[in-house]
Design a protein around this motif. Structure first.
Motif, PDB file in Angstrom:
ATOM      1  N   VAL A 130      52.445  60.626  35.675  1.00 56.73           N
ATOM      2  CA  VAL A 130      51.756  60.054  34.513  1.00 56.73           C
ATOM      3  C   VAL A 130      52.244  58.626  34.278  1.00 56.73           C
ATOM      4  O   VAL A 130      51.448  57.726  33.997  1.00 56.73           O
ATOM      5  CB  VAL A 130      51.959  60.927  33.259  1.00 56.73           C
ATOM      6  N   GLY A 131      53.552  58.416  34.399  1.00 54.39           N
ATOM      7  CA  GLY A 131      54.101  57.071  34.222  1.00 54.39           C
ATOM      8  C   GLY A 131      53.518  56.073  35.209  1.00 54.39           C
ATOM      9  O   GLY A 131      53.153  54.952  34.841  1.00 54.39           O
ATOM     10  N   PHE A 132      53.400  56.487  36.463  1.00 52.36           N
ATOM     11  CA  PHE A 132      52.825  55.593  37.465  1.00 52.36           C
ATOM     12  C   PHE A 132      51.357  55.329  37.191  1.00 52.36           C
ATOM     13  O   PHE A 132      50.910  54.185  37.139  1.00 52.36           O
ATOM     14  CB  PHE A 132      52.984  56.166  38.880  1.00 52.36           C
ATOM     15  N   PHE A 133      50.582  56.391  36.999  1.00 54.64           N
ATOM     16  CA  PHE A 133      49.143  56.223  36.852  1.00 54.64           C
ATOM     17  C   PHE A 133      48.756  55.545  35.537  1.00 54.64           C
ATOM     18  O   PHE A 133      47.733  54.867  35.466  1.00 54.64           O
ATOM     19  CB  PHE A 133      48.415  57.555  37.030  1.00 54.64           C
ATOM     20  N   ALA A 138      46.293  50.771  33.561  1.00 64.08           N
ATOM     21  CA  ALA A 138      46.310  49.605  32.687  1.00 64.08           C
ATOM     22  C   ALA A 138      46.135  48.310  33.466  1.00 64.08           C
ATOM     23  O   ALA A 138      45.453  47.382  33.016  1.00 64.08           O
ATOM     24  CB  ALA A 138      47.621  49.557  31.895  1.00 64.08           C
ATOM     25  N   MET A 139      46.697  48.252  34.654  1.00 58.68           N
ATOM     26  CA  MET A 139      46.568  47.054  35.472  1.00 58.68           C
ATOM     27  C   MET A 139      45.173  46.923  36.100  1.00 58.68           C
ATOM     28  O   MET A 139      44.688  45.816  36.302  1.00 58.68           O
ATOM     29  CB  MET A 139      47.626  47.057  36.562  1.00 58.68           C
ATOM     30  N   MET A 140      44.555  48.044  36.401  1.00 56.50           N
ATOM     31  CA  MET A 140      43.265  48.014  37.079  1.00 56.50           C
ATOM     32  C   MET A 140      42.080  48.019  36.105  1.00 56.50           C
ATOM     33  O   MET A 140      40.931  47.911  36.536  1.00 56.50           O
ATOM     34  CB  MET A 140      43.132  49.218  38.027  1.00 56.50           C
ATOM     35  N   ALA A 141      42.331  48.114  34.823  1.00 57.43           N
ATOM     36  CA  ALA A 141      41.251  48.160  33.838  1.00 57.43           C
ATOM     37  C   ALA A 141      40.463  46.850  33.866  1.00 57.43           C
ATOM     38  O   ALA A 141      40.996  45.784  34.178  1.00 57.43           O
ATOM     39  CB  ALA A 141      41.817  48.404  32.440  1.00 57.43           C
ATOM     40  N   ASP A 142      39.199  46.949  33.538  1.00 60.82           N
ATOM     41  CA  ASP A 142      38.328  45.785  33.486  1.00 60.82           C
ATOM     42  C   ASP A 142      38.847  44.809  32.433  1.00 60.82           C
ATOM     43  O   ASP A 142      39.034  45.173  31.267  1.00 60.82           O
ATOM     44  CB  ASP A 142      36.912  46.226  33.155  1.00 60.82           C
ATOM     45  N   ARG A 143      39.084  43.578  32.853  1.00 66.95           N
ATOM     46  CA  ARG A 143      39.626  42.579  31.937  1.00 66.95           C
ATOM     47  C   ARG A 143      38.564  41.636  31.407  1.00 66.95           C
ATOM     48  O   ARG A 143      38.883  40.634  30.788  1.00 66.95           O
ATOM     49  CB  ARG A 143      40.717  41.778  32.636  1.00 66.95           C
ATOM     50  N   ALA A 144      37.325  41.921  31.673  1.00 64.66           N
ATOM     51  CA  ALA A 144      36.247  41.051  31.210  1.00 64.66           C
ATOM     52  C   ALA A 144      36.185  41.091  29.674  1.00 64.66           C
ATOM     53  O   ALA A 144      36.341  42.134  29.054  1.00 64.66           O
ATOM     54  CB  ALA A 144      34.922  41.521  31.784  1.00 64.66           C
ATOM     55  N   VAL A 145      35.969  39.927  29.102  1.00 63.42           N
ATOM     56  CA  VAL A 145      35.868  39.829  27.654  1.00 63.42           C
ATOM     57  C   VAL A 145      34.492  40.309  27.244  1.00 63.42           C
ATOM     58  O   VAL A 145      33.478  39.852  27.765  1.00 63.42           O
ATOM     59  CB  VAL A 145      36.100  38.382  27.182  1.00 63.42           C
TER      60      VAL A 145
END
Length: 113
Positions: free
Chosen positions: A96-99, A104-111
């Motif tokens: 769970v800690g890794f995923f 969070a890092m792979m989430a879409d960062r588009a505004v």
């Protein structure tokens, strides 16, 4: 402070006879240990994902948890069913800690407007 006694608590399951006297609720102690496993995995994952450390570090951490569970927690608790579930939960918490960090890092960062 009894350092030998404090160190000895590392070799008992969180759901058996060990634990911090401040945390009196088994429920709260269970979640404290869960978040500790998640947190440790998140820290190691940050180095793996952000600093290009080898994925072997994640597997080494997982292996340490397996060794601790099989070498200390389960034998000290008499291989009880409850501690088996606790051990599996500890191992799942590592992933769970890794995923959580990976998601969070792979989430879409588009505004979004």
């Amino acid at each position: 402070m009894d350092f030998a006694g404090e160190f000895a608590t590392l070799f008992h399951s969180s759901l058996s006879c060990a634990g911090d006297e401040i945390v009196t609720s088994r429920f709260m102690y269970f979640w404290a240990v869960t978040f500790a496993h998640v947190g440790l995995a998140t820290i190691v994952s940050a180095f793996v994902l952000l600093r290009d450390w080898s994925v072997a570090w994640l597997w080494a951490g997982f292996a340490l948890i397996v060794v601790k569970e099989l070498g200390a927690d389960l034998p000290n608790a008499g291989w009880s069913t409850l501690v088996w579930f606790d051990s599996l939960w500890d191992l799942a918490s590592w992933f769970v800690g890794f995923f959580a960090l990976w998601w969070a890092m792979m989430a879409d960062r588009a505004v979004r407007s």
